[in-house]
Design a protein around this motif. Structure first.
Motif, PDB file in Angstrom:
ATOM      1  N   PRO A  68       0.813  -1.225   0.000  1.00  0.00           N
ATOM      2  CA  PRO A  68       0.000   0.000   0.000  1.00  0.00           C
ATOM      3  C   PRO A  68       0.844   1.272   0.000  1.00  0.00           C
ATOM      4  CG  PRO A  68      -0.303  -1.214   2.066  1.00  0.00           C
ATOM      5  CD  PRO A  68       0.495  -2.086   1.163  1.00  0.00           C
ATOM      6  N   ILE A  69       1.983   1.254   0.701  1.00  0.00           N
ATOM      7  CA  ILE A  69       2.805   2.474   0.742  1.00  0.00           C
ATOM      8  C   ILE A  69       3.367   2.778  -0.640  1.00  0.00           C
ATOM      9  CG2 ILE A  69       4.949   3.478   1.646  1.00  0.00           C
ATOM     10  CD1 ILE A  69       4.275   2.182   4.326  1.00  0.00           C
ATOM     11  N   SER A  70       3.839   1.733  -1.339  1.00  0.00           N
ATOM     12  CA  SER A  70       4.411   2.036  -2.666  1.00  0.00           C
ATOM     13  C   SER A  70       3.295   2.437  -3.647  1.00  0.00           C
ATOM     14  CB  SER A  70       5.285   0.898  -3.191  1.00  0.00           C
ATOM     15  OG  SER A  70       4.489  -0.116  -3.660  1.00  0.00           O
ATOM     16  N   ASN A  71       2.087   1.838  -3.504  1.00  0.00           N
ATOM     17  CA  ASN A  71       0.969   2.269  -4.350  1.00  0.00           C
ATOM     18  C   ASN A  71       0.617   3.727  -4.094  1.00  0.00           C
ATOM     19  OD1 ASN A  71       0.730  -0.096  -5.672  1.00  0.00           O
ATOM     20  ND2 ASN A  71      -0.996  -0.869  -4.475  1.00  0.00           N
ATOM     21  N   LEU A  72       0.645   4.123  -2.805  1.00  0.00           N
ATOM     22  CA  LEU A  72       0.328   5.516  -2.466  1.00  0.00           C
ATOM     23  C   LEU A  72       1.315   6.462  -3.144  1.00  0.00           C
ATOM     24  CD1 LEU A  72      -0.573   5.501   1.355  1.00  0.00           C
ATOM     25  CD2 LEU A  72      -2.079   5.989  -0.556  1.00  0.00           C
ATOM     26  N   SER A  73       2.606   6.110  -3.083  1.00  0.00           N
ATOM     27  CA  SER A  73       3.562   7.061  -3.661  1.00  0.00           C
ATOM     28  C   SER A  73       3.466   7.071  -5.195  1.00  0.00           C
ATOM     29  CB  SER A  73       4.980   6.808  -3.135  1.00  0.00           C
ATOM     30  OG  SER A  73       5.542   5.749  -3.798  1.00  0.00           O
ATOM     31  N   ILE A  74       3.196   5.907  -5.812  1.00  0.00           N
ATOM     32  CA  ILE A  74       3.044   5.882  -7.280  1.00  0.00           C
ATOM     33  C   ILE A  74       1.856   6.757  -7.712  1.00  0.00           C
ATOM     34  CG2 ILE A  74       2.389   4.403  -9.250  1.00  0.00           C
ATOM     35  CD1 ILE A  74       3.927   2.127  -7.831  1.00  0.00           C
ATOM     36  N   TYR A  75       0.720   6.545  -7.041  1.00  0.00           N
ATOM     37  CA  TYR A  75      -0.486   7.276  -7.469  1.00  0.00           C
ATOM     38  C   TYR A  75      -0.425   8.766  -7.133  1.00  0.00           C
ATOM     39  CZ  TYR A  75      -2.746   3.325  -9.549  1.00  0.00           C
ATOM     40  OH  TYR A  75      -3.053   2.295 -10.406  1.00  0.00           O
ATOM     41  N   LEU A  76       0.298   9.110  -6.060  1.00  0.00           N
ATOM     42  CA  LEU A  76       0.489  10.543  -5.756  1.00  0.00           C
ATOM     43  C   LEU A  76       1.291  11.205  -6.876  1.00  0.00           C
ATOM     44  CD1 LEU A  76       1.235  10.954  -1.947  1.00  0.00           C
ATOM     45  CD2 LEU A  76      -0.481  12.137  -3.311  1.00  0.00           C
ATOM     46  N   GLU A  77       2.319  10.484  -7.323  1.00  0.00           N
ATOM     47  CA  GLU A  77       3.163  10.984  -8.413  1.00  0.00           C
ATOM     48  C   GLU A  77       2.325  11.150  -9.693  1.00  0.00           C
ATOM     49  OE1 GLU A  77       6.962   8.932  -9.951  1.00  0.00           O
ATOM     50  OE2 GLU A  77       7.145   9.176  -7.767  1.00  0.00           O
ATOM     51  N   MET A  78       1.461  10.146  -9.944  1.00  0.00           N
ATOM     52  CA  MET A  78       0.627  10.220 -11.147  1.00  0.00           C
ATOM     53  C   MET A  78      -0.364  11.383 -11.054  1.00  0.00           C
ATOM     54  SD  MET A  78       0.245   6.199 -11.737  1.00  0.00           S
ATOM     55  CE  MET A  78      -0.870   6.068 -13.081  1.00  0.00           C
ATOM     56  N   LEU A  79      -0.833  11.637  -9.821  1.00  0.00           N
ATOM     57  CA  LEU A  79      -1.757  12.742  -9.615  1.00  0.00           C
ATOM     58  C   LEU A  79      -1.073  14.073  -9.943  1.00  0.00           C
ATOM     59  CD1 LEU A  79      -4.678  12.941  -8.504  1.00  0.00           C
ATOM     60  CD2 LEU A  79      -3.705  13.470  -6.297  1.00  0.00           C
ATOM     61  N   GLU A  80       0.201  14.155  -9.573  1.00  0.00           N
ATOM     62  CA  GLU A  80       0.951  15.395  -9.805  1.00  0.00           C
ATOM     63  C   GLU A  80       1.350  15.554 -11.271  1.00  0.00           C
ATOM     64  OE1 GLU A  80       3.062  15.769  -5.431  1.00  0.00           O
ATOM     65  OE2 GLU A  80       4.200  14.984  -7.125  1.00  0.00           O
ATOM     66  N   GLU A  81       1.754  14.419 -11.890  1.00  0.00           N
ATOM     67  CA  GLU A  81       2.357  14.545 -13.217  1.00  0.00           C
ATOM     68  C   GLU A  81       1.568  13.886 -14.336  1.00  0.00           C
ATOM     69  OE1 GLU A  81       6.290  13.045 -12.672  1.00  0.00           O
ATOM     70  OE2 GLU A  81       6.660  14.462 -11.045  1.00  0.00           O
ATOM     71  N   GLY A  82       0.553  13.069 -13.964  1.00  0.00           N
ATOM     72  CA  GLY A  82      -0.165  12.307 -14.987  1.00  0.00           C
ATOM     73  C   GLY A  82      -1.251  13.120 -15.675  1.00  0.00           C
ATOM     74  N   ASP A  83      -2.025  12.420 -16.494  1.00  0.00           N
ATOM     75  CA  ASP A  83      -3.106  13.038 -17.257  1.00  0.00           C
ATOM     76  C   ASP A  83      -4.209  13.531 -16.302  1.00  0.00           C
ATOM     77  OD1 ASP A  83      -5.200  13.615 -18.913  1.00  0.00           O
ATOM     78  OD2 ASP A  83      -4.781  11.940 -20.292  1.00  0.00           O
ATOM     79  N   ALA A  84      -4.532  14.812 -16.379  1.00  0.00           N
ATOM     80  CA  ALA A  84      -5.514  15.396 -15.451  1.00  0.00           C
ATOM     81  C   ALA A  84      -6.890  14.739 -15.602  1.00  0.00           C
ATOM     82  CB  ALA A  84      -5.607  16.897 -15.686  1.00  0.00           C
ATOM     83  N   ARG A  85      -7.151  14.153 -16.812  1.00  0.00           N
ATOM     84  CA  ARG A  85      -8.471  13.530 -17.011  1.00  0.00           C
ATOM     85  C   ARG A  85      -8.628  12.285 -16.127  1.00  0.00           C
ATOM     86  NH1 ARG A  85      -7.996  13.198 -23.334  1.00  0.00           N
ATOM     87  NH2 ARG A  85      -5.911  12.801 -22.580  1.00  0.00           N
ATOM     88  N   ASN A  86      -7.509  11.728 -15.640  1.00  0.00           N
ATOM     89  CA  ASN A  86      -7.581  10.518 -14.800  1.00  0.00           C
ATOM     90  C   ASN A  86      -7.595  10.814 -13.294  1.00  0.00           C
ATOM     91  OD1 ASN A  86      -7.606   8.799 -16.972  1.00  0.00           O
ATOM     92  ND2 ASN A  86      -5.364   8.688 -17.088  1.00  0.00           N
ATOM     93  N   THR A  87      -7.715  12.104 -12.971  1.00  0.00           N
ATOM     94  CA  THR A  87      -7.630  12.498 -11.548  1.00  0.00           C
ATOM     95  C   THR A  87      -8.596  11.696 -10.659  1.00  0.00           C
ATOM     96  OG1 THR A  87      -6.916  14.694 -12.140  1.00  0.00           O
ATOM     97  CG2 THR A  87      -7.872  14.456  -9.959  1.00  0.00           C
ATOM     98  N   ALA A  88      -9.838  11.541 -11.117  1.00  0.00           N
ATOM     99  CA  ALA A  88     -10.842  10.849 -10.292  1.00  0.00           C
ATOM    100  C   ALA A  88     -10.395   9.405 -10.004  1.00  0.00           C
ATOM    101  CB  ALA A  88     -12.188  10.862 -10.999  1.00  0.00           C
ATOM    102  N   ARG A  89      -9.831   8.748 -11.028  1.00  0.00           N
ATOM    103  CA  ARG A  89      -9.386   7.349 -10.855  1.00  0.00           C
ATOM    104  C   ARG A  89      -8.211   7.279  -9.872  1.00  0.00           C
ATOM    105  NH1 ARG A  89      -6.202   3.550 -13.318  1.00  0.00           N
ATOM    106  NH2 ARG A  89      -5.323   5.001 -14.820  1.00  0.00           N
ATOM    107  N   TYR A  90      -7.262   8.224 -10.032  1.00  0.00           N
ATOM    108  CA  TYR A  90      -6.103   8.231  -9.131  1.00  0.00           C
ATOM    109  C   TYR A  90      -6.566   8.443  -7.681  1.00  0.00           C
ATOM    110  CZ  TYR A  90      -3.443   8.999 -13.470  1.00  0.00           C
ATOM    111  OH  TYR A  90      -2.926   8.895 -14.722  1.00  0.00           O
ATOM    112  N   LEU A  91      -7.528   9.381  -7.525  1.00  0.00           N
ATOM    113  CA  LEU A  91      -8.013   9.661  -6.167  1.00  0.00           C
ATOM    114  C   LEU A  91      -8.707   8.437  -5.570  1.00  0.00           C
ATOM    115  CD1 LEU A  91      -9.362  13.334  -6.399  1.00  0.00           C
ATOM    116  CD2 LEU A  91      -7.474  12.486  -4.996  1.00  0.00           C
ATOM    117  N   ALA A  92      -9.447   7.715  -6.419  1.00  0.00           N
ATOM    118  CA  ALA A  92     -10.148   6.519  -5.926  1.00  0.00           C
ATOM    119  C   ALA A  92      -9.134   5.486  -5.424  1.00  0.00           C
ATOM    120  CB  ALA A  92     -11.026   5.933  -7.025  1.00  0.00           C
ATOM    121  N   VAL A  93      -8.040   5.304  -6.201  1.00  0.00           N
ATOM    122  CA  VAL A  93      -7.020   4.333  -5.774  1.00  0.00           C
ATOM    123  C   VAL A  93      -6.343   4.811  -4.486  1.00  0.00           C
ATOM    124  CG1 VAL A  93      -4.867   3.168  -6.405  1.00  0.00           C
ATOM    125  CG2 VAL A  93      -6.601   3.572  -8.148  1.00  0.00           C
ATOM    126  N   LEU A  94      -6.064   6.116  -4.410  1.00  0.00           N
ATOM    127  CA  LEU A  94      -5.426   6.648  -3.198  1.00  0.00           C
ATOM    128  C   LEU A  94      -6.304   6.425  -1.969  1.00  0.00           C
ATOM    129  CD1 LEU A  94      -3.880   9.971  -4.549  1.00  0.00           C
ATOM    130  CD2 LEU A  94      -2.636   8.071  -3.525  1.00  0.00           C
TER     131      LEU A  94
END
Ligand code: ADP
Length: 280
Positions: A68-94
């Motif tokens: 879970p800790i490594s998933n949190l850091s991956i998805y936080l990074e994606m939230l910061e740098e990834g496609d803004a259209r996927n924000t809702a999905r990233y937040l759900a995983v977080l």
């Protein structure tokens, strides 16, 4: 002359008796030293066992925290740098990973508090039906959402037993929660019984879920063990629920059993002694 002979005979006797007493004391001392040495060796083995258990527990916990800790850091990074259209999905995983982490930490704390005896038990006279009903109500919404039929069949002649309400609530909640998690269709039934012949109260939780495979059934009460199908599925879990449940049941002088058939369903039964109440 005769007197001297008598005195030296008596002295010899006294000496002999004293020597015999000394020999006996010596044998007794040897035996006590032997027993003490044996006890110390056994205590040492027990301590070594506990130490190994502790190390294994710490390494298991660290291992389980890593995902879970490594998933949190991956998805936080994606939230910061990834496609803004996927924000809702990233937040759900977080959100999902955060609650997994919270559950894992809570379970680990519960288990370790119980094992070190630092958990505060509040034993009082209670009827198990009240607790089973609470657990039934707490899980009903989740069962409804999955389209499962849920039923509570209480026995009406149940004697009260001396128990820690919160702990038994947690134990039953783990079992009923699992039944809802691992059942896709059909029902989950909670039933209480008074087995007068064995002077036990029985709480049965049965479901028509996926069942437990033969290779898993001997391990499901082990800490962090998740069944093969459970581990591969998206069903959330820490593999600690049944270990905690078993610990709680044993603290109440009871035992827990399971019967299961793959694809047909599973029944867990908790047996709690009624004489516990009579003795208190
Ligand atoms: P978790 O559910 O978090 O994986 P538990 O300790 O509660 O951990 O359960 C251990 C394993 O036992 C589960 O991973 C699952 O494989 C199996 N299991 C427990 N309850 C059921 C059930 N009602 N039906 C099918 N499998 C179950």
């Amino acid at each position: 002359m005769f007197a001297i002979a008598v005195v030296s005979w008596i002295s010899a006797q006294v000496l002999e008796n004293a020597l015999r007493d000394l020999r006996e004391i010596n044998i007794d001392l040897d035996r006590r030293v032997e027993i003490r040495t044996q006890e110390l060796a056994e205590a040492n083995e027990r301590l070594k066992g506990l130490d190994e258990l502790k190390s294994r527990f710490v390494s298991d916990v660290s291992h389980e925290l890593r995902t879970p800790i490594s998933n949190l850091s991956i998805y936080l990074e994606m939230l910061e740098e990834g496609d803004a259209r996927n924000t809702a999905r990233y937040l759900a995983v977080l959100r999902q990973e955060t609650s997994r982490l919270k559950k894992l930490v809570a379970d680990v704390l519960d288990l370790s508090r119980m094992e070190t005896g630092t958990v505060e038990s509040q034993f009082e006279w209670q009827c198990i039906n009240d607790i089973a009903e609470q657990v039934f109500i707490a899980n009903q919404l989740r069962a409804d959402v999955k389209g499962l039929q849920m039923e509570f069949i209480p026995a009406d002649d149940l004697p009260e037993i001396y128990m820690d309400r919160d702990q038994l609530n947690q134990a039953l909640n783990n079992l009923v929660g699992n039944s809802v998690n691992y059942t896709e269709r059909g029902h989950v039934i909670i039933r209480t019984l008074h087995d007068m012949a064995s002077a036990q109260i029985v709480i049965e939780i049965s479901d028509t879920g996926m069942g437990i495979a033969d290779e898993d059934i001997g391990h499901i009460f082990d800490r962090f063990y998740r069944g093969k199908r459970a581990g591969q599925s998206s069903i959330p879990g820490t593999g600690l629920g049944l270990a905690i449940t078993q610990e709680i049941v044993e603290r109440h002088g009871g035992n827990i059993q399971v019967q299961s058939r793959v694809g047909i369903g599973t029944t867990f039964s908790i047996n709690l002694p009624v004489q516990l109440a009579e003795n208190e």
